[in-house]
Design a protein around this motif. Structure first.
Motif, short mmCIF file in Angstrom:
data_model
loop_
_atom_site.label_atom_id
_atom_site.label_comp_id
_atom_site.label_asym_id
_atom_site.label_seq_id
_atom_site.Cartn_x
_atom_site.Cartn_y
_atom_site.Cartn_z
N GLU A 224 0.84 -1.20 0.00
CA GLU A 224 0.00 0.00 0.00
C GLU A 224 0.87 1.25 0.00
N ARG A 357 -4.77 -8.09 -0.76
CA ARG A 357 -5.14 -7.73 -2.14
C ARG A 357 -6.03 -8.78 -2.80
N ALA D 8 -10.85 -4.98 6.18
CA ALA D 8 -10.36 -4.81 4.81
C ALA D 8 -10.86 -3.50 4.22
N VAL D 9 -12.03 -3.08 4.63
CA VAL D 9 -12.55 -1.75 4.27
C VAL D 9 -12.75 -1.03 5.60
N GLY D 28 -9.93 1.28 1.48
CA GLY D 28 -9.99 -0.15 1.17
C GLY D 28 -10.88 -0.48 -0.01
N ALA D 30 -11.58 -0.94 -4.00
CA ALA D 30 -10.85 -1.18 -5.24
C ALA D 30 -10.90 0.08 -6.09
N ASP D 352 -17.15 -4.90 4.00
CA ASP D 352 -15.91 -5.22 4.70
C ASP D 352 -15.73 -6.73 4.82
N THR D 355 -14.98 -8.39 1.55
CA THR D 355 -13.62 -8.09 1.08
C THR D 355 -12.58 -8.91 1.82
N THR D 360 -9.69 -7.33 -2.18
CA THR D 360 -10.09 -6.01 -2.66
C THR D 360 -10.53 -6.06 -4.12
N GLN D 363 -14.16 -6.67 -5.34
CA GLN D 363 -15.18 -5.60 -5.34
C GLN D 363 -15.49 -5.16 -6.76
#
Lengths: 370, 370, 370, 370
Positions: A224, A357, D8-9, D28, D30, D352, D355, D360, D363
């Motif tokens: 990131e 990812r 993740a989000v 978070g 995409a 979240d 994901t 990611t 999404q």
């Protein structure tokens, strides 16, 4: 969370040198991943002390015992918990010097932080022994990465004043050293390196060195921009290894005296239609994100603080100046044993970033082509 | 959390170089802490470009606008959100080279990671401009630390081949450089350093350097044994600074060739009845925890990748080899401007670790004696 | 982090019903806190099955084994790891029905999530048995809270159609039930409740209920406005208890039909010069933050899904409709055993929130007056 | 992290009612996801006050201003920051009652927590206005979910003593209410509900209610066994909505009086070869993980604490008993406006969890078939 690290995959480590066991919880693995005990045992063996004048005479089999998360040789998807029993503890060695702070060690900081209630036997939670748990957990991560085509390799770049051969270019990795041998690209450096370590040990002293890690087969786009850069994540983990005091990526500190035109890695179209760089001074990372070239970093490992030479110190909590002569069993150099610790922690860190990812399921089903 | 870092105190940064603004959310501050706008402005001024041949001619006032969490000059205890408007954007400069990947930059990795949807104007989220937000947030943290007796200082240890004088020993910190001047211990090095930078810029090239930070007044006992060691937290943060490629604590990479007897810091009783170390090769940290001595670390900052010399690269996504000549406004050296970024991020990191141990309220009411 | 929760104090749980052990890692405790094994054993005993027609005939001593973080009856400040061995496993019971999804259980969701690699023996990681680890860890937290003057109490508000007496007002808590007895304010409800549970069990069925928890002695000002509100943290934890399907604070769902004038708690000056509320319909929490009144919440626990009555289900992965008759050993009601799980998890949650505000050291040295 | 939530989000919210703006950072996502401003505006409009006797006469356009992370109508992959300006603030209304604690509000808890330095104007950070930021952020998440075939719907199940029609069975969702209308399945309940609210308002009082949310199209296998169960994550988020005091999933508190045989959802083979349940008393969640049936939950929203009737309270910090008559502009019922807050926060929570499992990139590219 103090002893837990990671986003999509997390690692918690626990234990004290002279407690019943040390161990780890590894969470966030997909279900159905093979866990090869022999590969883990090989990693544990690389970290193991051998009582050969190169490492401490405290030798233990370091068998990994799974408490949860592994069934019939595969992950179940729930937390993997593993223990490594402490079987060869001689706390008596430490009682003699308990009140004398060992220079370069965490004796003083632990005392202040834990107000005298720390487990001081054998270094307690600060012992290098705790890294055995992270090796076992990271060895599992390394197997998962291998299934995704990602390889991790670490060698002793320098130790006791002797340097190894440089990394070969390209994606080809040097062969893993045979069991019981130092992780070196050029095996002929092993005997002189061992002699230099033994000489330091014989003089009641200790030596340090540099470990270099390379990771190949990584897709571009992992990591990131800022706080979760590949460099941030790997550096965070490497400084969790006791005795590591520095880390550099690619050209590292040599960048200070380079210019933009000698430092930049030119982009070129590769043989397979992908983008590559003509050089790799950035160590495979641009803007915190993998660029598809090998990720390369080096750490410095300080000399073992436990030496047999007499040292000045303080009697604490008596708070008087004092002289210290350390007994007990100690490595004159931890660099060779630390190589596998660095290697497996790097594997853990990259598996975490890849999982962020591509998702948990990708650990088992592979990375999509995009 | 990708753009958020910290445990008890957390920092989120956001924004793109040519968007309306960049900014930050700083959470976890106690209520009632003074926020001195002049001190923040002074930090912003140190990071500011001056268009003087040493830094980019994109000069902006960089005024900090508080959106939340500050009322009548004091924190309210809720998240502090701040914006820095982007006022001087010339995206046209970038359109010309949009398809040509700039070597050493994140152009390629951003493209892969964001599948072509990244904001590429002026480097977007990868621009060094984003650090302006962390400077403003970290400047607040530095003020809070000052209230607790903790001082943070950063100087240019080396730049363009010229080194600064070494740090003085002890707790006394060098004086902060006057506005518009380089952060140097020895001001006589400024002119030669500036000349060397200008010479590199005039040659269409750029130079790198080394930044050194020292933090004094820290209590012993701050930081955690493994994953949240002082070194792990600070390294994690420093690698969030674009262009930083290495970090070392205390003797750093010199430890590789030291022995235990020349590396260990002997403990001694101090003048005030506390424990000190006779030397400080460990940079104030043992076992990941502060020992009360100054915390000292150095980072290496690579030469600015944007240079005016022609470079080999790739046209992407056309995927053909190409030649690149960069236009736009760029710093021939970002080391002088990065000093305050490093300084303020270090302040943030230590405030976080201190808050974990002593609690949010201690930020305002002070650290207990124990 | 999937199996880890908490900010300043964190809890990681692991294990499977028929693996070698289940366990927990509790991190973030101050050093030197007393750990009273007898108090932990008493909590474990309350969760223990008794094979008396009220709970499963799988009875185990549930001894807590400390692996790390506790030395000579006190915390060392490093992660506390504990194991509870699985000693009485009869996996054969489950093999018979392995392919038939048990309604109301996680058999199907685990299969999909873990793609068939889950440990299905005895419910694996989804077994209520895993809560034994959180009870042991939470019991330590409850002891720490007691040292700070904070008391946690949980009773069976309703079970099998029979209600307990209501909570007394004020800060006085009902007495803890003697070993082997239900957590009831009015002990005379125990026999009828047990008879109703046994009757359901004899009919091959099961029953649910409501658990109510009250926490007294909390300072005002604990918790955060939005995402880390006291309600958010406690709800997050309570839904980690298998079978909990709802939670309400204070007047809870009765608020739906109240008006502002009947719902608001009037503020009044208390006898000791502090601010109190005349009623406590908000359950001690305003705006997510404790107001100094008792924190009160209730959860609903669904009837045990394992019943002996024949049920419709699916043979999976054969994917055909089927009939299921469950064998094995199951509780006709888990409400009585779940009381201590709820109580100890609530203790953990509050210790975490208190530590965020006052710091780790306050766990040992007490809360400041402010 | 106090004002940040998600794995993740992640979502960070900030701002005060009478500050320059409130806002959010959503990280978070995409890159390349469409952001439809009209859909966001429609959600903002549902939360907007109308000054019609049903909600406060503080009406604002609530335009969403993107500061980062969105370019030409698509996400860039970096943090999305949005602001909603505060344009209609009349702090004078509040000055009159500043020292009198409003019952049911956070006035007292904020004072204690922030030691008098909180921004008290209009409720400051505790104002329901802050939820406008989470609506905008969650509206983006809802769009992403829609692209994955996941729909989220919330209606007013009960308000001011009047109930809506029940949810239809199956995957078909009721139609979204037209702009300016209450979220009701049966539109004929709107007028009586509004009359009851207006009557309460006219009497200087307020009313509460129940909100019900249903999410369809979810794959099975989302969520985690214990601490990150679907119920834990959603409950955590819902209690971040001011005035929510309870949450229940599926049959919720009715489970207390059901038996296993009346509570379990029988598994059956569905028409399309997948596994379904004959009933959905578990609200689409078994063992914390989605089972592919609609996820259903209800929250209780307490009556607005701000009422015009005279109330008993305390003058603080003067610390004397007092009488309070509230002026200013307040909703006699926030349930209708809270519906979209709940709906969008639920969308965020599920995005979240999805994901975490699928990564990611999923999404944008969709969920794999497995």
């Amino acid at each position: 969370m103090k002893n837990t690290f990671g986003s999509a995959v997390s690692l918690t480590i626990f234990g004290e040198s002279h407690g019943p066991a040390i161990g780890a919880v590894l969470d966030g693995l997909a279900a159905g991943l093979p866990v090869d005990g022999a590969l883990i045992a090989a990693c544990m063996d690389r970290r193991r002390a051998r009582g050969d004048g190169l490492s401490t005479s405290r030798t233990e089999p370091d068998q990994v015992e799974f408490v949860s998360g592994v069934l019939e040789g595969r992950t179940t998807g729930t937390p993997v918990t593993l223990l490594v029993r402490n079987t060869n503890t001689r706390s008596g060695d430490y009682a003699k010097t308990a009140a004398l702070l060992r220079p370069g060690h965490a004796d003083y900081t632990a005392w202040v932080k834990y107000e005298g209630f720390q487990d001081a036997r054998g270094g307690g939670h600060f012992s290098g022994r705790i890294t055995a748990a992270s090796v076992a957990a990271g060895a599992i991560c390394q197997q998962v990465l291998a299934g995704l085509g990602v390889q991790v390799y670490t060698h002793i770049a320098r130790c006791a004043g002797i340097s190894d051969a440089p990394l070969p270019g390209g994606d080809a990795l040097p062969a893993e050293a045979p069991p019981g041998h130092f992780a070196l690209i050029d095996p002929s450096r092993e005997v002189p390196m061992q002699e230099a370590i033994r000489a330091a040990g014989a003089a009641g002293d200790s030596v340090g060195g540099v470990l270099e890690t390379v990771i190949t087969g990584l897709p571009a786009g992992v990591g990131e921009p800022f706080f979760d850069s590949v460099e941030s994540e790997l550096a965070h983990l490497m400084f969790a290894i006791p005795a590591v005091k520095g880390i550099e990526f690619g050209a590292g500190f040599r960048f200070a005296d380079l210019t933009g035109s000698t430092a930049n890695d030119a982009f070129r179209m590769g043989a397979d239609g992908g983008v590559v760089t003509a050089t790799n001074r950035n160590g495979g990372v641009n803007g915190g994100i993998t660029n598809g070239m090998p990720v390369i970093f080096r750490t410095v490992v300080k000399p073992t603080p436990s030496i047999y030479k007499e040292q000045q110190t303080v009697d604490f909590p008596a708070k008087t100046d004092a002289q210290l002569v350390i007994h007990g069993r100690h490595d004159p150099c931890i660099v060779p044993r630390a190589a596998v610790v660095q290697n497996t922690l790097a594997a853990f860190g990259l598996l975490d970033l890849i999982t962020v990812r591509y998702g948990t399921l990708a650990q088992k089903h592979g990375l999509p082509d995009r």
